[in-house]
Design a protein around this motif. Structure first.
Motif, PDB file in Angstrom:
ATOM      1  N   PRO A 155      63.727  25.351  17.831  1.00  0.00           N
ATOM      2  CA  PRO A 155      64.558  24.510  16.961  1.00  0.00           C
ATOM      3  C   PRO A 155      64.631  23.032  17.332  1.00  0.00           C
ATOM      4  N   GLY A 156      63.970  22.581  18.390  1.00  0.00           N
ATOM      5  CA  GLY A 156      63.981  21.153  18.704  1.00  0.00           C
ATOM      6  C   GLY A 156      64.857  20.816  19.894  1.00  0.00           C
ATOM      7  N   ASN A 157      65.433  19.620  19.887  1.00  0.00           N
ATOM      8  CA  ASN A 157      66.199  19.121  21.028  1.00  0.00           C
ATOM      9  C   ASN A 157      67.668  19.529  20.950  1.00  0.00           C
ATOM     10  N   VAL A 158      68.224  19.838  22.118  1.00  0.00           N
ATOM     11  CA  VAL A 158      69.677  19.985  22.258  1.00  0.00           C
ATOM     12  C   VAL A 158      70.123  18.877  23.189  1.00  0.00           C
ATOM     13  N   GLN A 159      70.913  17.950  22.653  1.00  0.00           N
ATOM     14  CA  GLN A 159      71.234  16.718  23.371  1.00  0.00           C
ATOM     15  C   GLN A 159      72.492  16.873  24.211  1.00  0.00           C
ATOM     16  N   ILE A 160      72.394  16.396  25.467  1.00  0.00           N
ATOM     17  CA  ILE A 160      73.571  16.389  26.343  1.00  0.00           C
ATOM     18  C   ILE A 160      74.449  15.183  26.026  1.00  0.00           C
ATOM     19  N   HIS A 161      73.808  14.043  25.825  1.00  0.00           N
ATOM     20  CA  HIS A 161      74.528  12.805  25.512  1.00  0.00           C
ATOM     21  C   HIS A 161      73.574  11.878  24.779  1.00  0.00           C
ATOM     22  N   SER A 162      74.115  11.006  23.966  1.00  0.00           N
ATOM     23  CA  SER A 162      73.274  10.088  23.200  1.00  0.00           C
ATOM     24  C   SER A 162      72.679   8.983  24.071  1.00  0.00           C
ATOM     25  N   SER A 163      73.313   8.688  25.221  1.00  0.00           N
ATOM     26  CA  SER A 163      72.819   7.644  26.124  1.00  0.00           C
ATOM     27  C   SER A 163      72.022   8.271  27.270  1.00  0.00           C
ATOM     28  N   ASN A 164      71.124   7.458  27.848  1.00  0.00           N
ATOM     29  CA  ASN A 164      70.291   7.948  28.939  1.00  0.00           C
ATOM     30  C   ASN A 164      69.942   6.793  29.865  1.00  0.00           C
ATOM     31  N   PRO A 165      70.381   6.822  31.158  1.00  0.00           N
ATOM     32  CA  PRO A 165      71.245   7.863  31.725  1.00  0.00           C
ATOM     33  C   PRO A 165      72.710   7.489  31.588  1.00  0.00           C
ATOM     34  N   PHE A 211      75.221  22.739  31.683  1.00  0.00           N
ATOM     35  CA  PHE A 211      75.335  22.341  30.282  1.00  0.00           C
ATOM     36  C   PHE A 211      75.158  23.570  29.388  1.00  0.00           C
ATOM     37  N   ASN A 212      76.226  23.945  28.683  1.00  0.00           N
ATOM     38  CA  ASN A 212      76.187  25.084  27.766  1.00  0.00           C
ATOM     39  C   ASN A 212      75.522  24.653  26.466  1.00  0.00           C
ATOM     40  N   LEU A 213      74.366  25.249  26.133  1.00  0.00           N
ATOM     41  CA  LEU A 213      73.597  24.828  24.966  1.00  0.00           C
ATOM     42  C   LEU A 213      74.291  25.179  23.658  1.00  0.00           C
ATOM     43  N   THR A 214      75.212  26.151  23.683  1.00  0.00           N
ATOM     44  CA  THR A 214      75.901  26.562  22.456  1.00  0.00           C
ATOM     45  C   THR A 214      77.112  25.678  22.185  1.00  0.00           C
ATOM     46  N   THR A 215      77.965  25.508  23.200  1.00  0.00           N
ATOM     47  CA  THR A 215      79.201  24.731  23.003  1.00  0.00           C
ATOM     48  C   THR A 215      78.995  23.242  23.261  1.00  0.00           C
ATOM     49  N   LYS A 216      77.844  22.872  23.832  1.00  0.00           N
ATOM     50  CA  LYS A 216      77.516  21.478  24.193  1.00  0.00           C
ATOM     51  C   LYS A 216      78.478  20.894  25.231  1.00  0.00           C
ATOM     52  N   SER A 217      79.091  21.770  26.018  1.00  0.00           N
ATOM     53  CA  SER A 217      80.038  21.301  27.036  1.00  0.00           C
ATOM     54  C   SER A 217      79.371  21.273  28.402  1.00  0.00           C
ATOM     55  N   VAL A 218      79.826  20.354  29.269  1.00  0.00           N
ATOM     56  CA  VAL A 218      79.296  20.202  30.622  1.00  0.00           C
ATOM     57  C   VAL A 218      80.399  20.460  31.630  1.00  0.00           C
ATOM     58  N   THR A 219      80.120  21.355  32.589  1.00  0.00           N
ATOM     59  CA  THR A 219      81.033  21.562  33.713  1.00  0.00           C
ATOM     60  C   THR A 219      80.275  21.248  34.987  1.00  0.00           C
TER      61      THR A 219
END
Length: 460
Positions: free
Chosen positions: A259-269, A299-307
């Motif tokens: 399905p393509g990219n799953v983004q952690i954040h729009s900025s890098n880094p 990084f949870n790919l479903t909820t897009k949350s980072v712990t």
């Protein structure tokens, strides 16, 4: 008395000066042998070198990778068609299933097109190489006529004798391998060998993004069992802010990301984005070194949350505890995340351990928790990469541009260390930036100078 000595000397000097000059002597040397054709030998050497450079291991592995991808894609298509036949309701479900199958058939066609193109190129290469080898053989046989001292023939006889002696010794020294208890936390025995490469592909971006990681999720979510993931360090070969997903191996080989990219954040880094290449996917979550911190991010790919999980005090980060060999170090490889049958592990080093490898088990959760920790006696800068398999930590070292060696192991169950593993891996390019074991198919997935390579792991 003195006069008696002087007079003969003067006479001798006079006679010597008056002696006629000697005539020059010359002789003619006739060589019945033909002059050795050094120029022809140099041409043969050049042709042989060109032939070797044209036929490389990459050619064969590229074809094998395409065939393997096609095989897996066709089996998946067959399963989807069977499900559609059983569960077609003639309405929305049937339409969606047909759409999925249509996309799969498009990918298969792209894969077959690439396979056909590669096969044609290999056929031309094979024909040219066969002709070159025949010519080289004829030329070498012609040059052997100049071997009047039978050196080549003697070498051939010696080689045959050595081969016979080796076979004889092998028969005499054959012993039964003692049975060893299973190592680690899975029913498999010790690691015997690594074969391959089985897969070799440049993916969507040939020659770009030298650092990264790829592989399979050892505990995938339902419906994603055949998926592959890829993380490329798209910023300065250090940072990344998304994980790229592929629905199958063939999709990854031909470069179709669905399905393509799953983004952690729009900025890098930025905060909690990826730093360094040693990342893994497990249970639908990506584990990696958090940007600019001695933390493990999940990084949870479903909820897009980072712990996050902070590692022990003194953990080296920000390229202060890298994997290295004599010629160079791999920047920002301070933390190496790994997976095996039992879950996720992290390999790192601390100031308290004087640069030796430290291994910790990560217990699942949001956030993850640091479990049991083991300390080893292997110095991290003498290691190029690590991976886990069956609860055993393995370390590799650089031998040369073509070969990497798995030389070290640490068993987390027995605490036993070994420095004499001696398993060699044939490399497709000079450097291995990341290496991770997949218990799903017992494969080692390596990211090598922007190429994705996999090896089969053989257990006892």
């Amino acid at each position: 008395m003195k006069l008696y000595v002087i007079i003969p000397l003067c006479a001798l000097l006079t006679l010597t000066q008056q002696a006629p000059p000697r005539e020059k002597c010359a002789c003619e040397l006739n060589n019945s042998e033909k002059a050795f054709p050094h120029g022809k030998l140099r041409i043969v050497e050049t042709n042989a070198s060109d032939c070797n450079s044209n036929i490389t291991p990459q050619k064969t592995v590229e074809l094998e990778s395409l065939l393997l991808g096609l095989e897996r894609r066709l089996s998946q298509l067959n399963k989807d068609v069977l499900i559609l036949e059983k569960e077609d309701d003639g309405e929305l479900y049937g339409v969606l299933s047909l759409y999925v199958i249509e996309n799969e058939m498009t990918e298969i066609k792209q894969l077959i097109d690439k396979l056909n193109s590669t096969t044609q190129q290999h056929q031309i290469l094979t024909a040219n190489a066969t002709e070159q080898l025949d010519n080289l053989k004829a030329e070498m046989q012609e040059l052997e006529k100049f071997d009047t001292m039978q050196v080549i023939k003697g070498q051939q006889v010696n080689s045959a004798l050595k081969a016979d002696l080796f076979k004889c010794n092998k028969k005499l020294n054959t012993t039964v391998t003692p049975t060893e208890p299973p190592q680690g936390t899975c029913p498999r025995s010790r690691l015997l060998n690594v074969t391959g490469p089985r897969v070799y592909t440049a993916g969507e971006y040939p020659g770009s993004y030298a650092y990264g990681a790829w592989g399979r999720d050892p505990r995938p979510e339902e419906g994603k069992e055949s998926w592959y993931w890829l993380v490329m360090l798209t910023s300065s070969n250090i940072y990344a802010h998304y994980v790229r997903l592929y629905s199958s191996l063939s999709s990854l080989i031909i470069g179709v990301s669905v399905p393509g990219n799953v983004q952690i954040h729009s900025s890098n880094p930025t905060t909690n984005t990826i730093q360094g290449p040693n990342n893994v996917l497990y249970g639908g979550a990506l584990y990696y070194n958090c940007y600019n911190q001695d933390y493990v991010c999940r990084f949870n790919l479903t909820t897009k949350s980072v712990t996050t999980l902070q590692l022990p005090k003194g953990t080296r980060y920000n390229s202060k505890g890298n994997f290295c060999h004599l010629e160079e170090c791999y920047p920002y490889t301070d933390l190496d995340l790994a997976t095996d049958e039992s879950g996720v592990w992290v390999v790192y080093t601390t100031t308290q351990d004087f640069g030796n490898l430290v291994l910790s088990k990560l217990e699942e959760g949001e956030p993850p928790v640091l479990g049991k920790t083991w300390r080893t006696s292997v110095y991290k800068r003498a290691v190029t990469n690590t991976f886990m398999a069956c609860g055993v930590l393995y370390a590799t070292r650089y031998i040369n541009r073509e070969v990497e060696e798995i030389f070290y192991s640490f068993n987390t169950v027995t605490g036993q260390e070994r420095f004499n593993i001696g398993i060699f891996m044939n490399k497709m390019s000079t450097n291995i930036q990341s290496l991770n074991y997949s218990p799903v198919d017992q494969m080692l997935h390596a990211y090598c100078d922007s190429n994705m390579v996999s090896y089969k792991v053989l257990f006892g």
